[in-house]
Design a protein around this motif. Sequence first.
Motif, PDB file in Angstrom:
ATOM      1  N   LEU A 195       0.841  -1.201   0.000  1.00 37.63           N
ATOM      2  CA  LEU A 195       0.000   0.000   0.000  1.00 37.63           C
ATOM      3  C   LEU A 195       0.879   1.255   0.000  1.00 37.63           C
ATOM      4  N   ASP A 196       1.928   1.228   0.805  1.00 35.50           N
ATOM      5  CA  ASP A 196       2.789   2.409   0.904  1.00 35.50           C
ATOM      6  C   ASP A 196       3.618   2.599  -0.359  1.00 35.50           C
ATOM      7  N   ARG A 197       3.944   1.514  -1.034  1.00 33.89           N
ATOM      8  CA  ARG A 197       4.711   1.667  -2.267  1.00 33.89           C
ATOM      9  C   ARG A 197       3.872   2.367  -3.319  1.00 33.89           C
TER      10      ARG A 197
ATOM     11  N   GLY B 215       3.380   5.963  -1.555  1.00 36.97           N
ATOM     12  CA  GLY B 215       4.380   6.499  -0.639  1.00 36.97           C
ATOM     13  C   GLY B 215       5.733   5.935  -0.995  1.00 36.97           C
ATOM     14  N   ASP B 216       6.474   5.511   0.018  1.00 35.55           N
ATOM     15  CA  ASP B 216       7.830   5.054  -0.228  1.00 35.55           C
ATOM     16  C   ASP B 216       8.067   3.605   0.180  1.00 35.55           C
ATOM     17  N   GLY B 217       6.986   2.881   0.445  1.00 36.05           N
ATOM     18  CA  GLY B 217       7.131   1.432   0.599  1.00 36.05           C
ATOM     19  C   GLY B 217       7.757   0.951   1.874  1.00 36.05           C
ATOM     20  N   ASP B 218       7.702   1.731   2.942  1.00 36.32           N
ATOM     21  CA  ASP B 218       8.343   1.254   4.168  1.00 36.32           C
ATOM     22  C   ASP B 218       7.392   1.080   5.348  1.00 36.32           C
ATOM     23  N   HIS B 219       6.116   1.405   5.198  1.00 40.32           N
ATOM     24  CA  HIS B 219       5.242   1.438   6.362  1.00 40.32           C
ATOM     25  C   HIS B 219       5.178   0.089   7.087  1.00 40.32           C
ATOM     26  N   GLY B 220       5.031  -0.990   6.327  1.00 39.54           N
ATOM     27  CA  GLY B 220       4.970  -2.321   6.946  1.00 39.54           C
ATOM     28  C   GLY B 220       6.269  -2.667   7.664  1.00 39.54           C
TER      29      GLY B 220
ATOM     30  N   GLY C  27       1.217  13.993   4.396  1.00 37.05           N
ATOM     31  CA  GLY C  27       2.065  12.811   4.240  1.00 37.05           C
ATOM     32  C   GLY C  27       2.601  12.715   2.828  1.00 37.05           C
ATOM     33  N   ARG C  28       3.344  11.665   2.605  1.00 42.28           N
ATOM     34  CA  ARG C  28       4.025  11.447   1.355  1.00 42.28           C
ATOM     35  C   ARG C  28       3.089  11.325   0.160  1.00 42.28           C
ATOM     36  N   ALA C  29       1.905  10.768   0.401  1.00 39.64           N
ATOM     37  CA  ALA C  29       0.968  10.554  -0.706  1.00 39.64           C
ATOM     38  C   ALA C  29       0.534  11.876  -1.321  1.00 39.64           C
TER      39      ALA C  29
HETATM   40 MG   LIG Z   1       6.376   5.217   4.090  1.00 34.43          MG
END
Ligand SMILES: [Mg+2]
Lengths: 215, 215, 333, 333
Positions: free
Chosen positions: A29-31, A34-39, A178-180
Amino acid sequence: MGLDITWAVDWVRRSAQVVSDHRIELITLDREIGDGDHGENMDRGFQAVLPKLDDLHAGSTPGDVLKLVATTLISTVGGAAGPLYGTAYLKAAVAAGDSVSLDAEAIAGILTAARDGIVLRGKAEPGDKTMVDAWTPAVDAATAAAADGADALGALQAAASAAWEGAAATEPLVARKGRASYLGERSAGHRDPGAESSALLLQAAADAAAASAGA
Amino acid sequence: MGLDITWAVDWVRRSAQVVSDHRIELITLDREIGDGDHGENMDRGFQAVLPKLDDLHAGSTPGDVLKLVATTLISTVGGAAGPLYGTAYLKAAVAAGDSVSLDAEAIAGILTAARDGIVLRGKAEPGDKTMVDAWTPAVDAATAAAADGADALGALQAAASAAWEGAAATEPLVARKGRASYLGERSAGHRDPGAESSALLLQAAADAAAASAGA
Amino acid sequence: MKKIINDPKRVVDESVAGFGAAHADLVRVEMDPIHIVRADAPIAGKVGIVSGGGSGHEPLHAGFVGFGMLDAAVPGAVFTSPTPDPILAATKAVDGGAGVLHIVKNYTGDVLNFETAADLASVEGIDVRSVVTNDDVAVKDSLYTAGRRGVGGTVLVEKIAGAAAERGDSLDEVAEVAERVNANARSMGLALTPCIVPHAGEESFTLAEDEIEIGIGIHGEPGRERIKLEPADGLVDRLLAPILEDLPFESGDRVLLFVNGMGGSPLVELYIAYRRAAEVLGERGIEIARSLVGNYITSLEMQGMSITLLKLDDEMVELWDAPVQTAALRWGR
Amino acid sequence: MKKIINDPKRVVDESVAGFGAAHADLVRVEMDPIHIVRADAPIAGKVGIVSGGGSGHEPLHAGFVGFGMLDAAVPGAVFTSPTPDPILAATKAVDGGAGVLHIVKNYTGDVLNFETAADLASVEGIDVRSVVTNDDVAVKDSLYTAGRRGVGGTVLVEKIAGAAAERGDSLDEVAEVAERVNANARSMGLALTPCIVPHAGEESFTLAEDEIEIGIGIHGEPGRERIKLEPADGLVDRLLAPILEDLPFESGDRVLLFVNGMGGSPLVELYIAYRRAAEVLGERGIEIARSLVGNYITSLEMQGMSITLLKLDDEMVELWDAPVQTAALRWGR
Ligand SMILES: [Mg+2]
Ligand SMILES: Nc1ncnc2c1ncn2[C@@H]1O[C@H](COP(=O)(O)OP(=O)(O)O)[C@@H](O)[C@H]1O
Ligand SMILES: Nc1ncnc2c1ncn2[C@@H]1O[C@H](COP(=O)(O)OP(=O)(O)O)[C@@H](O)[C@H]1O
Ligand SMILES: [Mg+2]
Ligand SMILES: [Mg+2]
Ligand SMILES: [Mg+2]
């Protein structure tokens, strides 16, 4: 029949489990927006909390557990989610005070404090496509349930299901925080990862309460 | 019926055409066991020769054409092929002297001089998987044809078909010279790009001779 | 093919023009025939140093033109040795009367084209010496082959010979130290991905998602061996083993450790490799007296790395530490 | 995923350890909590400068620790802001009594974590000021959003503020010039390819062979727009247009032109882009007084570039030219 330290510890364990189980989903979802690190961030944080649970002692309260989670997340998660969740748990801990048992009203108070902490730090409003969009309906639902006479379990179940709806409702939104938000219009059509993790955590709280009640 | 300036110029034009037509093929061969530039290098060189053909005048000889090709390839091709072909054409020009017409024996002499030039600069022996493996059988075939009484066209046709066989015969070889040698055993199973371009150029010479004879 | 280029045929021209514009304080760029010279060349009484070769290895060589390193660089087409004309022009442009050293990587094309240029320069009365670098242990060395390739060691030769020339050493002395550096340098490289030559438009080789090439050079050519991807430490060990045993490097030796990126690998990875290399050298009692980490001799966008070890003596250390002012390597001024 | 790494979870630790080993003359590395400080920190009476952020943007920030630039860098996990602890530790380590400046790229996570660290440092009696960089014109700026990202301009802020601190400016003065550089810098980037975060193991986005992303940041995030690949000159024009009109930059302005690679693009391409950018600025009567070309703020192995323009004043030029001695940027000593 309020929720005690056993519930709080169980909530943390279930949180760690559920975050680990959904690590890839949260990363994905974050990728997308966003930047793909939330998990990865959340998993690192909750895995760091687990061994610290051993530091609790006989007289520890739910507030102590919340504070432990807060400080651990702050010092291990990083990114936006670290300080935001950290503040949420910290404010929740303050709201919990040194109560040994939390009733529906206390639960609603804790969730409210958590949500207010997130808003204080992140300045997001409802509809900005952030975790606030899961927390705000959750707080409202828990407060209403408590007012309607539900018990703590009922309040948490109401919160969890409202959080899920809130998370789903972030999908069509255009992010403003946020990033989004950097994606502008392209952020629409994707679920906010922080709203999703919030729903997972609130569901874990409700599941822990159900287990307590069942036991 | 010897080969004159018309043949020489036609050879160059056909060379430019055939190199351009096989540019990708030569690049691909070179990519497999080298660095993927042979077709590009040769094409750049022969395209640079074409406009210079206009500098020739009424009294120009085949030797002048060969010298023009030599100096242009030296200053435009680069890599290994530039100096090697450059030397080949330069030595061929010297061998051609100021003859206006070249018979079979002269053709064999020119090809021998070209091959010797390549060996002088590159120090490759037959079987090292280089252009020498196309030139050496070509020289031998042209020399034998001339001795057997073939005319210049016959000598070039013999040279071209021997060059093709020589190029094909490089396939199983393990390279000992040039870039392909860096691959060691892995160079086996691929045709040497310089041997291929050599066969193309010698075929162009034979085709130009056939066109001259037909005219 | 995805590249920030205009016409594939104008890649080198446009890039060199951009380089000249960006570094006008350091260099002067000549476009016909194409070469890059130090802004203050020729320097009377100083040995001039010229290197060159195919483009696509940037910052090598243009990035090393300037005070204390090269006096001129001659870029060929991508992965193609330059022709003699620009090498001759560069040689003439940097001749300050003390002679010119050609630093040539050992590839047939480079050797032959520099040879011709050197012959032509001699005819014009310039004293030219050539040093051919050949530090790549991936290639078997033999009298009957083209010999080892010049790779990472070339950067070290250029720096150290450049410093020797800058302090006023004679052509013989500069050539001697260049030879000495080359003789004491060993390298080996690997690629995780191929590269794409602009005029070819296709990958230089194909690799499966879990395969890498060991023993590659710097021209997108395949290596000696294709293996499964391994953790970084194992990869470093594979590169170091043949390097260490070749010279050999032994306990008590002082070395310069050079971890070089092939162009497309992020710096984080190069430092992970450096960490392991330092660990292995430490275990063997080899002292890392100097180091260099980064993308200095590359293969376009290829992902991968090479490791170079140089066995140092006191003079090399002194010359390595001497000031250098170029686009890609700079210290002391 | 092809990377020169061991355990994805240990990428940052091992890379920082390698960095420390390779640059022991410049920096000291602390592993718990992880931060990198100048070898000679703290320097009594000098303002300390701390920056940091997620890893994966190397050489930013560790590569800029040293004389004349940063006193400390705090690396987070890949693309993840560091937590307050290491930021606090770094702040304490570089406090020489004249206060500490935090240079923070404008991302929610970085801002919040640095905020907490600054609060904690204040409690410990350290005077902390923060400058938040936000030079990315690809992002619409508004009171109601997270605002513009900090990208390429950050490097310029770090260099210039670092020079001001090195010459002995006060905390207020250093903060002021840092703000001024940020206010006069504008950037925009594009990606030809995505990157792969080690813990995620998958490409950050997918692009067809003929597509590129315009308006990307430095975290592998998609940009504002996806377009077909164009020749380099067109790409440069697309990046420059919004930059030029935003400040705006006008005829007679003196600028620093910074062409930055995202990590995986070869240097040849960056210079082709530089050439066009210089041409466009020349046509507009904008003078390029200084320039910087290379990979300085990256997104792992992403191919692409960003362009940053900084409108210079005399003091900025003087501070830009001042000596700097770091792993990635060095001149004057
Ligand atoms: Mg992130
Ligand atoms: N200003 C904000 N207010 C509330 N929540 C936010 C804010 N900014 C980001 N978030 C939440 O944080 C999540 C992203 O967390 P994470 O990926 O861990 O951090 P980062 O964005 O730094 O990579 C978003 O999905 C969003 O829910
Ligand atoms: N020492 C040599 N002697 C003869 N031919 C050689 C030698 N080295 C290379 N070649 C020939 O040159 C060809 C490669 O030419 P090219 O690709 O243009 O140059 P480079 O190898 O420099 O890229 C090889 O296929 C081979 O036929
Ligand atoms: Mg070739
Ligand atoms: Mg070549
Ligand atoms: Mg992040």
